[in-house]
Scaffold this motif. Structure first.
Motif, PDB file in Angstrom:
ATOM      1  N   UNK A 133      11.644  -7.457 -49.479  1.00 26.97           N
ATOM      2  CA  UNK A 133      12.184  -8.322 -48.444  1.00 26.97           C
ATOM      3  C   UNK A 133      11.577  -7.915 -47.100  1.00 26.97           C
ATOM      4  N   UNK A 134      11.507  -8.877 -46.177  1.00 28.13           N
ATOM      5  CA  UNK A 134      10.781  -8.682 -44.926  1.00 28.13           C
ATOM      6  C   UNK A 134      11.175  -7.406 -44.196  1.00 28.13           C
ATOM      7  N   UNK A 135      12.478  -7.143 -44.015  1.00 29.24           N
ATOM      8  CA  UNK A 135      12.919  -5.980 -43.248  1.00 29.24           C
ATOM      9  C   UNK A 135      13.483  -4.872 -44.137  1.00 29.24           C
ATOM     10  N   UNK A 136      13.226  -4.946 -45.440  1.00 28.18           N
ATOM     11  CA  UNK A 136      13.736  -3.931 -46.362  1.00 28.18           C
ATOM     12  C   UNK A 136      12.996  -2.609 -46.170  1.00 28.18           C
ATOM     13  N   UNK A 137      13.724  -1.514 -46.220  1.00 28.07           N
ATOM     14  CA  UNK A 137      13.156  -0.182 -46.016  1.00 28.07           C
ATOM     15  C   UNK A 137      12.604   0.370 -47.330  1.00 28.07           C
ATOM     16  N   UNK A 155       5.463   3.475 -38.074  1.00 23.71           N
ATOM     17  CA  UNK A 155       6.126   3.269 -39.368  1.00 23.71           C
ATOM     18  C   UNK A 155       7.093   2.087 -39.323  1.00 23.71           C
ATOM     19  N   UNK A 156       7.965   2.045 -38.323  1.00 21.78           N
ATOM     20  CA  UNK A 156       8.972   0.983 -38.233  1.00 21.78           C
ATOM     21  C   UNK A 156       8.310  -0.387 -38.059  1.00 21.78           C
ATOM     22  N   UNK A 157       7.251  -0.444 -37.254  1.00 23.50           N
ATOM     23  CA  UNK A 157       6.596  -1.717 -37.012  1.00 23.50           C
ATOM     24  C   UNK A 157       5.861  -2.204 -38.260  1.00 23.50           C
ATOM     25  N   UNK A 158       5.075  -1.334 -38.886  1.00 26.01           N
ATOM     26  CA  UNK A 158       4.267  -1.735 -40.026  1.00 26.01           C
ATOM     27  C   UNK A 158       5.109  -2.017 -41.261  1.00 26.01           C
ATOM     28  N   UNK A 159       6.305  -1.453 -41.281  1.00 23.12           N
ATOM     29  CA  UNK A 159       7.207  -1.646 -42.415  1.00 23.12           C
ATOM     30  C   UNK A 159       7.762  -3.067 -42.470  1.00 23.12           C
TER      31      UNK A 159
END
Length: 434
Positions: free
Chosen positions: A67-71, A39-43
């Protein structure tokens, strides 16, 4: 279902897309989500195709631009979306094997899960990881990873961990280092096993992997009074603690000249036990190993000295500070410095001996409520009781023996104030209550 969504963050992307609690996250960009690592990687992308199984069984495919690292703003029923992997070792120094019966069930669970290392900073031995697991760490660039090494001597590691698969740790560390995975390493030192010359050999092996291995923390083995039918362990004393400080000193000086840091640092307990002065602030860098008890005393001294000028001079009040044997002199020093700065503030420091686990356990983080209530007279307690946060379960006000702050407040009839292990937080707490 491990991927079931338990909470939607207000104002999040998930709320906007009408994802609901009880829904199941199936995949992201066509890749099935097995656990939190997937999940964290694909997000970490700015365009996602998210497949959701609704509570009625419908499958939704949602396009997300972000945004690129937005959750997404979702939380799962299980933090790692899977069952935590339990430890397969039977380490001769394992603290959990030395717990008494009758404590809460969660205290007896031995986790050895690399996903918890990534999420929570837990240390793992790598012994229950497959080659596929190692490859996934490399593929997803999961780091830093905290690794319990103990020794790089294959035969000795097998003996100490009592696991015939434990001897290949250095090969795995080399593979991770070659891929640029950052690692923090820990060594639990057991006199007669992995200390002395064996420690220096291990440290030299790990130093070859610098900078992927960023630092090494060495802590003394802990033995409780409940240790029964287990290997005999020799404890450190004043002389052997000083010998260990001297043992690593030459290597530390070499490393400081070559890379600007000592690379290996010993826990504060070695210095306290041997009566040796704690190293200076520069020695500890950014205090990256403070959770291992490395540099905690120096950090506390520095933060008290810096924060003392912010102590209110017009206020007055009285406080009882509770600590263990190891930190007692430091807390006593801080109390005197505060009283000298404002003589209307009165502080009484109580040193609690750990009868529950045994008097050889001296750190504050392993004290219990019952020892505190037995050793402090109710009529000796001042207006407020200040206790360090590491005496309590993470995120909760409950101690190892299930005594809560409510129990303590009822017993003593005073308010409990919980303090982070910094001088700044201590001064702020006092300012708020004078």
């Amino acid at each position: 279902m491990s991927n079931k969504i338990a909470r939607i963050i207000s104002g999040s992307i998930a709320e906007e897309l009408e994802i609901e609690t009880g829904d199941i996250l199936v995949s992201i960009n066509g890749t099935e989500i097995r656990d939190i690592i997937d999940y964290k990687f694909l997000l970490a992308d700015d365009y996602l195709e998210v497949e959701i199984e609704k509570k009625n069984g419908e499958l939704w495919t949602l396009e997300v631009e972000k945004e690129y690292e937005e959750d997404l703003g979702i939380e799962f029923e299980k933090e790692i979306m899977d069952e935590a992997r339990s430890c397969r070792n039977n380490c001769l120094f394992c603290f959990i094997d030395q717990l008494p019966k009758g404590m809460r069930k969660s205290l007896y669970f031995k986790d050895d899960d690399s996903r918890l290392s990534f999420l929570q900073g837990n240390f793992v031995t790598l012994t229950n990881m497959t080659d596929e697991d190692i490859d996934r760490i490399i593929r997803y660039r999961i780091c830093p990873i905290n690794i319990s090494v103990h020794t790089t001597n294959p035969d000795l590691r097998i003996k100490m961990l009592k696991n015939r698969f434990a001897g290949d740790v250095y090969t795995r560390l080399q593979k991770l280092a070659a891929a640029g995975i950052m690692m923090n390493c820990q060594i639990v030192l057991c006199p007669g096993y992995n200390n002395g010359e064996e420690l220096i050999k291990t440290v030299n092996d790990l130093y070859k992997l610098y900078p992927s291995v960023e630092n090494v923390a060495a802590v003394p083995v802990g033995v409780t009074r409940h240790r029964k039918n287990l290997n005999e362990i020799t404890l450190y004393n004043a002389k052997s603690a000083k010998d260990e400080i001297d043992n690593v000193s030459e290597f530390q000086q070499k490393a400081i000249k070559e890379i600007g840091t000592p690379f290996i640092r010993l826990a504060d307990e070695f210095y306290v036990m041997s009566g040796t002065e704690i190293p200076d602030t520069q020695f500890y860098g950014e205090f990256e190993q403070i959770e291992d008890g490395i540099g905690m005393i120096r950090f506390f001294r520095d933060s008290i000295s810096k924060s003392l000028k912010s102590l209110k001079l017009e206020g007055k009040g009285s406080f009882t500070l509770i600590t263990g044997v190891s930190a007692y002199n430091e807390i006593l020093w801080a109390a005197k410095a505060i009283e000298e700065r404002n003589d209307k503030v009165k502080i009484r420091v109580h040193k609690i001996i750990n009868y529950f686990f045994g008097e050889t356990i001296t750190v504050a983080g392993l004290l219990t409520g019952q020892d505190i209530m037995k050793q402090i007279q109710v009529d000796s307690v001042l207006d407020y009781i200040i206790m360090p946060r590491n005496m309590f379960k993470a995120g909760e006000n409950i101690m190892l023996d299930d005594v809560t702050t409510d129990d303590l407040e009822k017993h003593f009839g005073k308010k409990i104030l919980i303090c982070d292990c910094t001088g700044e937080d201590l001064i702020e707490l006092i300012n708020d209550h004078i």
